[in-house]
Design a protein around this motif. Sequence first.
Motif, mmCIF file in Angstrom:
data_model
loop_
_atom_site.group_PDB
_atom_site.id
_atom_site.type_symbol
_atom_site.label_atom_id
_atom_site.label_comp_id
_atom_site.label_asym_id
_atom_site.label_seq_id
_atom_site.Cartn_x
_atom_site.Cartn_y
_atom_site.Cartn_z
ATOM 1 N N ARG A 11 30.743 4.032 -11.113
ATOM 2 C CA ARG A 11 30.514 3.063 -12.187
ATOM 3 C C ARG A 11 31.424 3.361 -13.369
ATOM 4 N NH1 ARG A 11 24.207 3.617 -12.518
ATOM 5 N NH2 ARG A 11 23.802 2.958 -10.411
ATOM 6 N N LEU A 12 31.502 4.646 -13.736
ATOM 7 C CA LEU A 12 32.343 5.032 -14.858
ATOM 8 C C LEU A 12 33.806 4.719 -14.559
ATOM 9 C CD1 LEU A 12 32.543 6.221 -17.655
ATOM 10 C CD2 LEU A 12 32.646 8.494 -16.632
ATOM 11 N N ALA A 13 34.262 5.021 -13.351
ATOM 12 C CA ALA A 13 35.644 4.713 -12.967
ATOM 13 C C ALA A 13 35.890 3.205 -13.019
ATOM 14 C CB ALA A 13 35.934 5.259 -11.568
ATOM 15 N N TYR A 14 34.914 2.443 -12.549
ATOM 16 C CA TYR A 14 35.024 0.979 -12.583
ATOM 17 C C TYR A 14 35.152 0.481 -14.019
ATOM 18 C CZ TYR A 14 33.690 -3.931 -12.166
ATOM 19 O OH TYR A 14 33.664 -5.309 -12.269
ATOM 20 N N LEU A 15 34.276 0.995 -14.910
ATOM 21 C CA LEU A 15 34.311 0.574 -16.312
ATOM 22 C C LEU A 15 35.612 0.987 -16.995
ATOM 23 C CD1 LEU A 15 30.611 1.257 -17.333
ATOM 24 C CD2 LEU A 15 31.733 -0.972 -17.120
ATOM 25 N N LEU A 16 36.096 2.193 -16.699
ATOM 26 C CA LEU A 16 37.377 2.627 -17.273
ATOM 27 C C LEU A 16 38.509 1.711 -16.836
ATOM 28 C CD1 LEU A 16 37.030 6.503 -16.957
ATOM 29 C CD2 LEU A 16 37.290 5.206 -19.092
ATOM 30 N N LEU A 18 38.186 -1.407 -15.833
ATOM 31 C CA LEU A 18 37.947 -2.702 -16.454
ATOM 32 C C LEU A 18 38.455 -2.719 -17.890
ATOM 33 C CD1 LEU A 18 36.624 -5.543 -16.447
ATOM 34 C CD2 LEU A 18 34.508 -4.415 -17.177
ATOM 35 N N PHE A 19 38.103 -1.690 -18.652
ATOM 36 C CA PHE A 19 38.559 -1.634 -20.042
ATOM 37 C C PHE A 19 40.078 -1.456 -20.131
ATOM 38 C CE2 PHE A 19 34.077 -0.951 -21.297
ATOM 39 C CZ PHE A 19 34.011 -1.892 -22.308
ATOM 40 N N ALA A 20 40.675 -0.735 -19.206
ATOM 41 C CA ALA A 20 42.139 -0.609 -19.182
ATOM 42 C C ALA A 20 42.773 -1.976 -18.958
ATOM 43 C CB ALA A 20 42.575 0.380 -18.097
ATOM 44 N N ASP A 21 42.226 -2.739 -18.021
ATOM 45 C CA ASP A 21 42.742 -4.095 -17.767
ATOM 46 C C ASP A 21 42.540 -5.004 -18.972
ATOM 47 O OD1 ASP A 21 43.509 -3.331 -15.222
ATOM 48 O OD2 ASP A 21 41.776 -4.263 -14.224
ATOM 49 N N LEU A 22 41.389 -4.891 -19.606
ATOM 50 C CA LEU A 22 41.143 -5.694 -20.810
ATOM 51 C C LEU A 22 42.112 -5.305 -21.926
ATOM 52 C CD1 LEU A 22 37.224 -5.765 -20.896
ATOM 53 C CD2 LEU A 22 38.760 -7.681 -20.383
ATOM 54 N N GLY A 23 42.378 -4.008 -22.043
ATOM 55 C CA GLY A 23 43.330 -3.536 -23.049
ATOM 56 C C GLY A 23 44.715 -4.109 -22.828
ATOM 57 N N LYS A 24 45.176 -4.115 -21.580
ATOM 58 C CA LYS A 24 46.491 -4.697 -21.262
ATOM 59 C C LYS A 24 46.506 -6.185 -21.568
ATOM 60 C CE LYS A 24 47.302 -1.404 -17.540
ATOM 61 N NZ LYS A 24 47.258 -1.224 -16.084
ATOM 62 N N GLN A 48 26.655 4.246 -25.019
ATOM 63 C CA GLN A 48 26.938 3.566 -26.285
ATOM 64 C C GLN A 48 28.246 4.091 -26.865
ATOM 65 O OE1 GLN A 48 23.791 3.346 -29.245
ATOM 66 N NE2 GLN A 48 22.247 3.439 -27.628
ATOM 67 N N ALA A 49 28.400 5.408 -26.870
ATOM 68 C CA ALA A 49 29.626 6.016 -27.397
ATOM 69 C C ALA A 49 30.840 5.573 -26.583
ATOM 70 C CB ALA A 49 29.493 7.537 -27.398
ATOM 71 N N PHE A 50 30.692 5.552 -25.273
ATOM 72 C CA PHE A 50 31.771 5.115 -24.391
ATOM 73 C C PHE A 50 32.164 3.670 -24.704
ATOM 74 C CE2 PHE A 50 32.852 2.714 -20.561
ATOM 75 C CZ PHE A 50 34.026 3.344 -20.176
ATOM 76 N N PHE A 51 31.173 2.785 -24.778
ATOM 77 C CA PHE A 51 31.469 1.376 -25.036
ATOM 78 C C PHE A 51 32.098 1.184 -26.409
ATOM 79 C CE2 PHE A 51 29.228 0.278 -21.250
ATOM 80 C CZ PHE A 51 29.636 -1.008 -20.925
ATOM 81 N N ARG A 52 31.600 1.882 -27.420
ATOM 82 C CA ARG A 52 32.182 1.732 -28.761
ATOM 83 C C ARG A 52 33.650 2.156 -28.741
ATOM 84 N NH1 ARG A 52 30.212 2.021 -34.645
ATOM 85 N NH2 ARG A 52 32.207 2.105 -35.716
ATOM 86 N N ARG A 53 33.917 3.297 -28.136
ATOM 87 C CA ARG A 53 35.299 3.794 -28.078
ATOM 88 C C ARG A 53 36.199 2.790 -27.365
ATOM 89 N NH1 ARG A 53 34.475 8.099 -25.187
ATOM 90 N NH2 ARG A 53 35.169 7.162 -23.232
ATOM 91 N N GLU A 54 35.755 2.286 -26.227
ATOM 92 C CA GLU A 54 36.587 1.368 -25.444
ATOM 93 C C GLU A 54 36.737 0.007 -26.126
ATOM 94 O OE1 GLU A 54 38.394 2.314 -22.804
ATOM 95 O OE2 GLU A 54 37.577 4.310 -23.161
ATOM 96 N N LEU A 55 35.678 -0.474 -26.745
ATOM 97 C CA LEU A 55 35.769 -1.761 -27.437
ATOM 98 C C LEU A 55 36.690 -1.682 -28.655
ATOM 99 C CD1 LEU A 55 32.045 -2.910 -27.154
ATOM 100 C CD2 LEU A 55 34.015 -3.930 -25.988
#
Length: 167
Positions: A11-16, A18-24, A48-55
């Motif tokens: 799940r964490l790898a998937y979210l990372l 996903l956020f990398a793709d969103l960042g690009k 929460q910390a993970f999502f805040r950092r990525e957002l």
Amino acid sequence: AKVQALGQERRLAYLLALFADLGKLSQKKRLVVVLDEFQGLAQHRPMQAFFRRELKKLTRGAVILMGSHQRLLYQMFNDKNLPFYSFGKDLQLGPIALDAYYPYICRRLEVSNLSATPVVVAHWIDVMHQIPNFINELGSYLMDHLKNRVLTKNDIDAIYTEAAESK
């Protein structure tokens, strides 16, 4: 749903990813990210910390975090000890105006060969305290139990009582 089927590490790898793709994507175009039922993270402080950092990494565009549990959202964004403290602006959505909601409800009712006047739909909305999710849930229950008629206020009241007693 796709994420829930994965193990925690995946799940964490998937979210990372996903956020990398969103960042690009956000570097090329303006982006709007909408996360509904965001209070689901209330009991998961590390997430929460993970999502805040990525957002925060999404440089161009907007992030909309919303949910149906106002108390939990308020706590997440107003507790100085939580990661989302002071993140963004708090915007309250007001009631949906009847003239905007009425056509939608009429289209939904047509599936069951039902119809309702604006007065009946206004009553329905008031009975459900103008909460869209509740309005839609009662509509779903109503469509499962009534067919081929013009709805009345009495129909709304009876279905509301029946639905409440069935839960």
